[in-house]
Design a protein around this motif. Structure first.
Motif: not given
Length: 71
Positions: A17-18, A21-22, A55, A57-59, A62
């Motif tokens: 989840t967001q 990652m945060r 951000a 981490t999300e990139e 993905s």
């Protein structure tokens, strides 16, 4: 380095989840800055670093390809 940060990619984590990652970004920034909670005059820089790392981490997550995984 940050042993409390868990691995966020399959097969170690099926869903991320967001918030996950945060939380990882926050732990990283706390570790490298040496501050659990920044002083008021450093709060903006601290928060910006957490958001930037979350951000990134999300990139990263993905775009990773995990070999041998289907689905």
């Amino acid at each position: 380095m940050c042993r409390s940060i868990k691995t966020l990619r399959p097969p170690y984590a099926e869903t991320v989840t967001q918030d996950d990652m945060r939380a990882a970004a926050l732990q990283y920034v706390r570790k490298i800055s040496g501050f659990r909670q920044p002083a008021p005059h450093n709060a903006a820089a601290f928060d910006k670093a957490v958001e930037s790392i979350a951000a990134a981490t999300e990139e990263l997550l993905s775009t990773l390809e995990v070999k041998g995984r289907t689905g």
